[in-house]
Design a protein around this motif. Sequence first.
Motif, PDB file in Angstrom:
ATOM      1  N   ALA A  62       0.824  -1.207   0.000  1.00 50.29           N
ATOM      2  CA  ALA A  62       0.000   0.000   0.000  1.00 50.29           C
ATOM      3  C   ALA A  62       0.861   1.262   0.000  1.00 50.29           C
ATOM      4  O   ALA A  62       0.588   2.221  -0.735  1.00 50.29           O
ATOM      5  N   ILE A  63       1.914   1.272   0.811  1.00 54.51           N
ATOM      6  CA  ILE A  63       2.800   2.435   0.865  1.00 54.51           C
ATOM      7  C   ILE A  63       3.494   2.639  -0.476  1.00 54.51           C
ATOM      8  O   ILE A  63       3.613   3.764  -0.981  1.00 54.51           O
ATOM      9  N   ALA A  64       3.945   1.535  -1.070  1.00 49.05           N
ATOM     10  CA  ALA A  64       4.592   1.628  -2.382  1.00 49.05           C
ATOM     11  C   ALA A  64       3.613   2.174  -3.417  1.00 49.05           C
ATOM     12  O   ALA A  64       3.976   3.009  -4.254  1.00 49.05           O
ATOM     13  N   PHE A  65       2.371   1.729  -3.355  1.00 46.79           N
ATOM     14  CA  PHE A  65       1.350   2.199  -4.295  1.00 46.79           C
ATOM     15  C   PHE A  65       1.126   3.702  -4.150  1.00 46.79           C
ATOM     16  O   PHE A  65       1.079   4.441  -5.148  1.00 46.79           O
ATOM     17  N   VAL A  66       0.984   4.167  -2.912  1.00 46.11           N
ATOM     18  CA  VAL A  66       0.747   5.594  -2.674  1.00 46.11           C
ATOM     19  C   VAL A  66       1.935   6.424  -3.156  1.00 46.11           C
ATOM     20  O   VAL A  66       1.759   7.488  -3.766  1.00 46.11           O
ATOM     21  N   LEU A  67       3.147   5.957  -2.918  1.00 42.92           N
ATOM     22  CA  LEU A  67       4.331   6.686  -3.362  1.00 42.92           C
ATOM     23  C   LEU A  67       4.396   6.764  -4.888  1.00 42.92           C
ATOM     24  O   LEU A  67       4.709   7.820  -5.458  1.00 42.92           O
ATOM     25  N   VAL A  68       4.097   5.654  -5.546  1.00 42.07           N
ATOM     26  CA  VAL A  68       4.104   5.645  -7.013  1.00 42.07           C
ATOM     27  C   VAL A  68       3.042   6.606  -7.546  1.00 42.07           C
ATOM     28  O   VAL A  68       3.282   7.345  -8.511  1.00 42.07           O
ATOM     29  N   MET A  69       1.861   6.622  -6.921  1.00 40.92           N
ATOM     30  CA  MET A  69       0.804   7.525  -7.365  1.00 40.92           C
ATOM     31  C   MET A  69       1.196   8.988  -7.133  1.00 40.92           C
ATOM     32  O   MET A  69       0.846   9.866  -7.935  1.00 40.92           O
ATOM     33  N   ALA A  70       1.915   9.260  -6.040  1.00 43.31           N
ATOM     34  CA  ALA A  70       2.366  10.630  -5.768  1.00 43.31           C
ATOM     35  C   ALA A  70       3.374  11.088  -6.823  1.00 43.31           C
ATOM     36  O   ALA A  70       3.303  12.215  -7.329  1.00 43.31           O
ATOM     37  N   VAL A  71       4.301  10.188  -7.179  1.00 39.62           N
ATOM     38  CA  VAL A  71       5.273  10.513  -8.222  1.00 39.62           C
ATOM     39  C   VAL A  71       4.562  10.720  -9.553  1.00 39.62           C
ATOM     40  O   VAL A  71       4.874  11.648 -10.312  1.00 39.62           O
ATOM     41  N   ASN A  72       3.579   9.869  -9.845  1.00 34.66           N
ATOM     42  CA  ASN A  72       2.820   9.994 -11.091  1.00 34.66           C
ATOM     43  C   ASN A  72       2.095  11.340 -11.148  1.00 34.66           C
ATOM     44  O   ASN A  72       2.053  11.994 -12.197  1.00 34.66           O
ATOM     45  N   LEU A  73       1.544  11.771 -10.008  1.00 34.97           N
ATOM     46  CA  LEU A  73       0.848  13.053  -9.955  1.00 34.97           C
ATOM     47  C   LEU A  73       1.797  14.209 -10.264  1.00 34.97           C
ATOM     48  O   LEU A  73       1.446  15.141 -11.002  1.00 34.97           O
TER      49      LEU A  73
END
Length: 300
Positions: free
Chosen positions: A205-216
């Motif tokens: 979950a943490i990895a997913f949120v970080l990837v989504m933040a970078v994508n944003l």
Amino acid sequence: MRSSNPVFSRRGFSRDNGYAGFNTAPQAGGAAVGTQGNPYAQGNPHAQPGAGNPYAQNPYAQQDLQYGAPPQAPAGTDRMTMDDVVMRSAMTLGTVVVGAVLAWALLPVSSSSYGLAIGAAIIAFVLAIVQSFKRKASPALILSYAAFEGVFLGVISEMFNTRWSGAPFQAVLGTMAVTGATLLIYKAGWIRVTARYARIGMAIAIAFVLVMAVNLLLVAFGVAEDGGLRSMGPLGAIVGIIAIVLGAFFLTLDFKQIQDGIAYGAPREESWLAAFGLTLTLVWIYIEMLRLVAIFSGDD
């Protein structure tokens, strides 16, 4: 283990909160953690070292006793029950629904309503953070969060419905289906919420949120086009499915925390935190389901 929800991780059903039975693993001197100075431990045979606890001799008991089959705490009017959780959850989710319906009915789709939705989302986020760091549940704060979250959901739901007719209704059905299926699987024992399960799930979950933040950030600076990983194409659909699976994972943690809180005699006020945590998770699932429905509906 700390729940994925910041509500539970700050206070409530974590192993170090000191409520009777929440951590009864024997210490070196023979005393049970959570029994000394605990008003809930007095007269509770389950709060004694090893008494009635099948996990007292388990080598993992000191690490995470809550993942065993907890002894039932003695009945008391000041202790959380399932009725308390259901009632508070109904109040919180009901406030979200009322806010959404009013926003849908009173705010026509426009750039100004979109700005209002963003503002409501920011306020809801701030209120959620404030509640997460409070030591006690604040019903007024939780219901205020629910109201602003409802305004945000109402506006974006109307926008999705304008372009993809029926998408919000399908998203609601999808959220209910995911929640019901997760609860059924959890109650059937097909998923056992262990410390290892929680650690692995939270790492993902943490990895997913970080990837989504970078994508944003990449989208904001024009490096990634059409939303990047959050596009309305096949890649966006895959990401959306992963997000919904993570939402189901969060639900299993919430269910376990509520189950342990009731079994171990958490104070009644903790039912507000349980309702808050469930609302956070259900909002997550609904938003992801809304996007997924829109993707599969195409541009018609």
